[in-house]
Design a protein around this motif. Structure first.
Motif, PDB file in Angstrom:
ATOM      1  N   TYR A 130      16.828  25.936  17.478  1.00  0.00           N
ATOM      2  CA  TYR A 130      18.022  25.556  18.069  1.00  0.00           C
ATOM      3  C   TYR A 130      18.136  24.269  18.266  1.00  0.00           C
ATOM      4  O   TYR A 130      19.073  23.593  18.162  1.00  0.00           O
ATOM      5  N   ALA A 131      16.926  23.920  18.858  1.00  0.00           N
ATOM      6  CA  ALA A 131      17.014  22.226  18.914  1.00  0.00           C
ATOM      7  C   ALA A 131      17.266  21.458  17.661  1.00  0.00           C
ATOM      8  O   ALA A 131      17.898  20.423  17.813  1.00  0.00           O
ATOM      9  N   ASN A 132      16.479  21.917  16.707  1.00  0.00           N
ATOM     10  CA  ASN A 132      16.648  21.136  15.515  1.00  0.00           C
ATOM     11  C   ASN A 132      18.100  21.278  14.892  1.00  0.00           C
ATOM     12  O   ASN A 132      18.724  20.293  14.453  1.00  0.00           O
ATOM     13  N   PHE A 191      15.422  22.748  26.318  1.00  0.00           N
ATOM     14  CA  PHE A 191      16.478  22.669  25.034  1.00  0.00           C
ATOM     15  C   PHE A 191      17.719  22.577  25.740  1.00  0.00           C
ATOM     16  O   PHE A 191      18.595  21.521  25.332  1.00  0.00           O
ATOM     17  N   ASN A 196      20.492  18.947  16.966  1.00  0.00           N
ATOM     18  CA  ASN A 196      20.002  17.757  16.698  1.00  0.00           C
ATOM     19  C   ASN A 196      20.837  17.259  15.438  1.00  0.00           C
ATOM     20  O   ASN A 196      21.045  15.972  15.077  1.00  0.00           O
ATOM     21  N   ASP A 224      13.863  31.289  18.939  1.00  0.00           N
ATOM     22  CA  ASP A 224      12.913  30.034  18.958  1.00  0.00           C
ATOM     23  C   ASP A 224      13.628  28.987  19.425  1.00  0.00           C
ATOM     24  O   ASP A 224      14.687  28.526  18.783  1.00  0.00           O
ATOM     25  N   ALA A 225      13.273  28.370  20.525  1.00  0.00           N
ATOM     26  CA  ALA A 225      13.738  27.181  20.963  1.00  0.00           C
ATOM     27  C   ALA A 225      13.925  26.176  20.095  1.00  0.00           C
ATOM     28  O   ALA A 225      14.881  25.283  19.908  1.00  0.00           O
ATOM     29  N   ASP A 226      12.965  25.894  19.270  1.00  0.00           N
ATOM     30  CA  ASP A 226      12.520  24.669  18.322  1.00  0.00           C
ATOM     31  C   ASP A 226      13.587  24.662  17.176  1.00  0.00           C
ATOM     32  O   ASP A 226      14.205  23.721  16.575  1.00  0.00           O
ATOM     33  N   THR A 256      17.668  33.197  23.920  1.00  0.00           N
ATOM     34  CA  THR A 256      16.611  32.223  23.728  1.00  0.00           C
ATOM     35  C   THR A 256      16.149  31.725  25.136  1.00  0.00           C
ATOM     36  O   THR A 256      16.878  31.053  25.844  1.00  0.00           O
ATOM     37  N   ALA A 274      14.945  28.979  26.481  1.00  0.00           N
ATOM     38  CA  ALA A 274      14.874  27.447  25.913  1.00  0.00           C
ATOM     39  C   ALA A 274      15.660  26.511  26.953  1.00  0.00           C
ATOM     40  O   ALA A 274      16.322  25.765  26.596  1.00  0.00           O
TER      41      ALA A 274
END
Length: 389
Positions: free
Chosen positions: A26-28, A56, A31, A22-24, A51, A53
């Motif tokens: 890893y993005a979280n 991302f 960040n 899930d790209a989200d 992933t 992504a």
């Protein structure tokens, strides 16, 4: 060690909660990471989980570029280099052209030559055509600049050559050609040589461009002309290249003896090629003008003698007139008793050259030699060449 632990923990969590990646997630994580070391661990975990992504990864590269100037520690710089290399590689493999601008920015921001090389390779893999000129110029610069830091230069050149091979565009031919003949190790030169055939089937126009382009040194111009002479291209192309090179050889001059030496070598090779292949019809008048300069103001006797051969090859009325003028000048010197051994060598060459034109306009000039008190061998040669016309 800390990065390995973080990566392992993230991989376990991701494998449990986000089986498909899930790209989200890893993005979280990225960040909220407080250091570049932690950011690197997040990215490595995402790649390990396969992933999908790209957005991302592109965002992560953009953030890295923004934060890079504020990095302080050696550990963070090292992590930043690894992170940049990792991101541009995955983006290149994905052909994610939306990130091309930041990939090029990474070349200019990061000093690490491995990172630069990876960026160049990725741009070619992406087919990011907007940055093809920058890749071409990068290799040109390294070719010309030479080994300030040999290892770094070779890495950057290697990356640029691989990139240009991937672009497969003729504009990459010349920098790759000069890399194949440059200061690099055999590994880099071989890569460049192996790349050339896929960039251009017939490099004639490209090599002539190198001869005329002021961005290339006279040493490089000489190499381009030598390559054309040895190539299988047509005699007409060789004549065109030679005429062009002779003009360049008279348009350049330098107080630097090393540079001036190559200027003279360009002229001499060009003249020798004209003596063998002639000059294009559309350039004959200009070529004869430059040949006249070489006869009268050339570097040495060799340049003067091959100029006579070149004029004899052209053999039109203007060429004969030039040869005749040179004969007249030496005849007059002889009549005034101010000639020397060099004049004797020149008159022999001029008699042979005038005879080799097979142009009837040469006969009066050969006849004029017979009216001067030259030695018997010279008079015999003039009579022979006149009879052959």
């Amino acid at each position: 060690m800390k990065r390995l632990i973080i990566t392992a923990l993230l991989s376990v969590v991701a494998s449990i909660l986000f089986a498909d990646g899930d790209a989200d997630f890893y993005a979280n994580q990225f960040n909220t990471a407080g250091t570049v070391v932690e950011q690197l661990a997040v990215v490595e975990s995402a790649i390990e989980q396969n992933t999908d992504a790209n957005a991302f990864y592109a965002s992560a590269l953009n953030r890295l570029l923004a934060e890079y100037p504020s990095i302080k520690t050696i550990q963070e710089f090292s992590a930043a280099d690894t992170l940049a290399q990792t991101l541009v590689k995955v983006l290149g493999e994905a052909k994610y052209t939306d990130a091309a601008l930041d990939v090029w920015r990474t070349v200019t921001v990061f000093s690490n030559s491995i990172v630069k090389a990876e960026c160049l390779i990725s741009l070619g893999a992406m087919q990011a055509v907007d940055f093809l000129p920058q890749v071409v110029q990068t290799l040109k610069d390294v070719n010309t600049r030479g080994p300030v830091n040999r290892l770094s230069g070779e890495r950057i050149a290697y990356g640029a050559i691989v990139s240009l091979a991937n672009y497969n565009d003729p504009s990459g031919y010349l920098p790759v050609f000069f890399a194949a003949n440059g200061w690099y190790s055999s590994r880099v030169r071989k890569l460049a040589s192996d790349t050339l055939p896929q960039l251009q089937d017939d490099p004639t126009d490209q090599l002539i461009t190198a001869i005329t382009d002021p961005a290339y040194t006279y040493e490089q111009k000489l190499l381009a002309l030598q390559t054309l002479e040895k190539s299988s291209t047509s005699d007409a192309n060789k004549a065109k290249a030679a005429s062009t090179a002779l003009a360049q050889g008279w348009r350049g001059s330098s107080p630097n003896q090393h540079i001036q030496r190559y200027i003279v070598l360009v002229r001499k090779l060009a003249i020798s090629m004209i003596a063998q292949y002639g000059a294009p019809d559309e350039n004959i008048a200009e070529t004869l003008g430059y040949l006249n300069r070489s006869y009268r103001y050339g570097a040495d006797e060799e340049e003067q003698f091959i100029t006579i051969d070149a004029a004899a090859k052209i053999a039109n009325d203007d060429a004969v007139k030039n040869l005749g003028t040179y004969i007249t000048d030496i005849n007059e010197r002889h009549a005034r008793k101010v000639f020397n051994k060099m004049d004797e060598r020149r008159i022999r060459a001029l008699i042979i050259g005038a005879g080799n034109t097979h142009n009837q306009n040469a006969k009066p000039y050969l006849q004029s030699v017979l009216g001067i008190d030259w030695t018997k061998p010279i008079l015999k040669l003039a009579k022979q060449k006149m009879d052959e016309l």
